[in-house]
Scaffold this active site. Structure first.
Site, short mmCIF file in Angstrom:
data_model
loop_
_atom_site.label_atom_id
_atom_site.label_comp_id
_atom_site.label_asym_id
_atom_site.label_seq_id
_atom_site.Cartn_x
_atom_site.Cartn_y
_atom_site.Cartn_z
N GLY A 149 0.79 -1.23 0.00
CA GLY A 149 0.00 0.00 0.00
C GLY A 149 0.82 1.27 0.00
O GLY A 149 0.38 2.30 0.52
N ASP A 204 -6.89 0.11 0.25
CA ASP A 204 -5.57 0.59 0.68
C ASP A 204 -5.67 2.00 1.28
O ASP A 204 -5.13 2.25 2.36
CB ASP A 204 -4.59 0.61 -0.50
CG ASP A 204 -4.16 -0.79 -0.90
OD1 ASP A 204 -4.82 -1.76 -0.48
OD2 ASP A 204 -3.16 -0.91 -1.64
#
Lengths: 383, 383
Positions: free
Chosen positions: B144, B203
């Site tokens: 992420g 994310d």
């Protein structure tokens, strides 16, 4: 007078463990055999004993016929009617085997020797003879060595009774009639019960009838494979405890019932898909290459699900890693936790690469066996 | 005048891939951050440009404010109303980024620089300032990094508008109000869309709000974890193609619909079980050790199912093999096919062993990151 028999070992192609929880599994014969030579001594050589020679181990056990007759004459069995060994009967047999002082390191042989004595005395009686056994199968590795022993032994013993009719004088390996095979199979199952306690009956059935067999909830169905199948079997030589592995899966199923029963169902679908691929009419449009890719994919999926059940092992993963380097697909076969691993051999794989794979695996200390899958079952030879 | 922000990366604990097919998945923040320093130059230092410094890579990009104003003045955006970058708008931005001649080896940065220009001009306008970025996260490894960049960037830009109110003068890391976090999250999602095309939004949500989040069919639920969780993240550094891996699973699902949809359902149960373990009231009878064993078992099961989907990789299996030597449980996280692997760190694992595991993994060429899981989200600091 002598008769030779040979009965194949087996592999489980897909569905091990899940089959205990109701899913379908598929087993198949492999072209590795246990050989039995059953010989009635001519009067000039009569040693008056029943002899079992385990050639591969250099072990010979013998019991005077008189002693066997004294021990068993009150226990009536008929070659035509396979029946279970009663606890009293088994105690008698066990005491006769214990006297032999089997070396501690080979104490696991005891139950096999008991099975021998039970089948011999039940089918053949107490008359002197020699039974010599050799096997191409690694023992206790999940390849059905004990079942192929029981099948080839029962067949050899039955071949000299009036229960089984074979066209002798014909110097070649012969197959028995279906009903004779059924009889052999039932006796072999009784032997397996002495060795394993509660066998599924799959190993002896595959060893007797050969080919590819689907089994689900106790029902066995012989399949009609329309394609040749070759596998490389890698024996990791890691001993495993099958009962503990089976119990481990059941315990995991108790802890995670929803997820695990769904996983068993996924395996059921995989078994049925594999059956469809193997049985697809040869005239079908699907090319061999396409079918082989399907088999590889189903094997990979089944292996993942077996890992999900927690029955893989570092040695198995090692085989997977080595064969993956050559773009080959592998899965464990049988109980897992060590034991044997199958690697699918595509038709077009070059021998060159095959040799490299084998060398690579053997350098890890593993034993490799190249087999044809789904071939013959029990055969008999009158020499 | 300056503001600092930091936003965490994320891991997927369970459910990757299956989530695309409707199963639940669980993601969590990790204590590795992308840091942004947003600085309005004092009049004496005014360089008249918008500057982006990517400190880790030693790269600086700058655009004269005048040029940005000319390019974008007709495109109206308001900091309070996050909106998507139109194709025309993106073409303008892309041309401004292409002029910068990003080195061929780092061409993948382009979309991130485009996201920067979009967020900067949309939220802050064209006034000169410097944005410096550093990150503790390996880029493009499924942890992420791009989302934490977008979140920390959007937050820094918004922090100096009237849209976001923070109690400044307080020399410590601060959390924004829920509604301010929502605003940051929406802008970050617009940035993610420029970088990834069709991001799931998971994310940026985890990076903004931190903690542990369950997501299923587009719905996100924040979980209340009652136990500390530590993981060792091993970055195999094997680049993978996420789109191809996702497509591969979908194609396998087309070939084997029954088996695969059942596997996805099994993952759904595993995600829900994990949620129950993580959220179990601390006062419950279940000991931490017991809960940790459950987490390990669920991770092992999920890994098996991911292998069944065909998204594992030799490098991932290698990490599994190494950590298994120390009786530790691992699973891939994210897309698979390389990327990162999670290894659960039990509370009672000695540092001694931890160091050995890390040394062993690093000797394979892997990068190891020890993280706390489920911690803070975005934080802001007025220095």
């Amino acid at each position: 007078m002598e008769v030779r028999t040979r009965a194949p070992g087996k592999i489980i192609l897909v569905g091990e463990h899940s089959v205990v929880h109701g899913s379908a599994a598929i087993a198949a014969a492999i072209d590795l055999y246990t050989h039995v030579l059953f010989r009635l001594p001519p009067p000039s050589e009569n040693h008056g004993s029943v002899e079992l020679e385990l050639k591969d181990m250099g072990l010979v056990f013998s019991w005077p016929s008189k002693i066997l007759e004294e021990a068993f004459h009150s226990l009536h069995t008929l070659p035509s009617t396979p029946q279970s060994c009663s606890p009293a009967h088994l105690r008698l047999i066990t005491s006769l085997v214990e006297e032999k002082n089997i070396p501690e390191a080979k104490i696991w042989l005891s139950s096999g020797v008991c099975a021998f004595l039970y089948l011999y005395t039940s089918i053949h009686g107490y008359k002197p003879a020699t039974v010599a056994v050799t096997s191409e199968l690694p023992l206790g590795s999940g390849l059905g060595s004990s079942a192929s022993f029981c099948v080839s032994l029962a067949a050899a013993l039955l071949a000299l009774t009036s229960e089984v009719s074979v066209d002798d004088g014909n110097s070649q390996w012969l197959t028995l009639t279906e009903s004779n095979l059924e009889l052999v199979n039932k006796w072999a199952f009784e032997g397996e019960k002495i060795i394993h306690g509660k066998p599924s009956g799959i190993d002896n059935t595959v060893s007797t009838f050969g080919k590819v067999i689907m089994f689900k909830s106790g029902e066995l169905t012989q399949m009609k494979s329309t394609m040749p199948l070759r596998m490389l079997i890698t024996n990791t030589k890691v001993a495993r405890n099958t009962k503990a592995l089976v119990a481990g899966v059941s315990e995991r199923a108790v802890r995670h019932p929803s997820a695990m029963y769904i996983v068993f169902t996924a395996v059921d679908f995989i078994s049925k898909e594999l059956a469809n691929v193997i049985e697809a009419p040869a005239a079908d449009d699907i090319s061999i290459t396409r079918r082989e890719e399907m088999i590889e994919e189903l094997m990979e999926m089944n292996q993942g699900l077996l890992q999900c059940m927690g029955v893989s092992h570092a040695s198995i993963e090692n085989v997977l890693r080595v064969t993956a380097k050559y773009k080959l697909t592998s899965k464990l076969t049988g109980a897992g936790g060590g034991g044997c691993v199958l690697t699918f051999i595509p038709t077009l794989l070059s021998n060159n690469i095959m040799e490299k794979v084998v060398a690579d695996l053997e350098s890890c200390g593993f034993q490799c066996l190249k087999v044809e899958v789904g071939g013959k079952g029990l055969e008999v030879y009158f020499g």
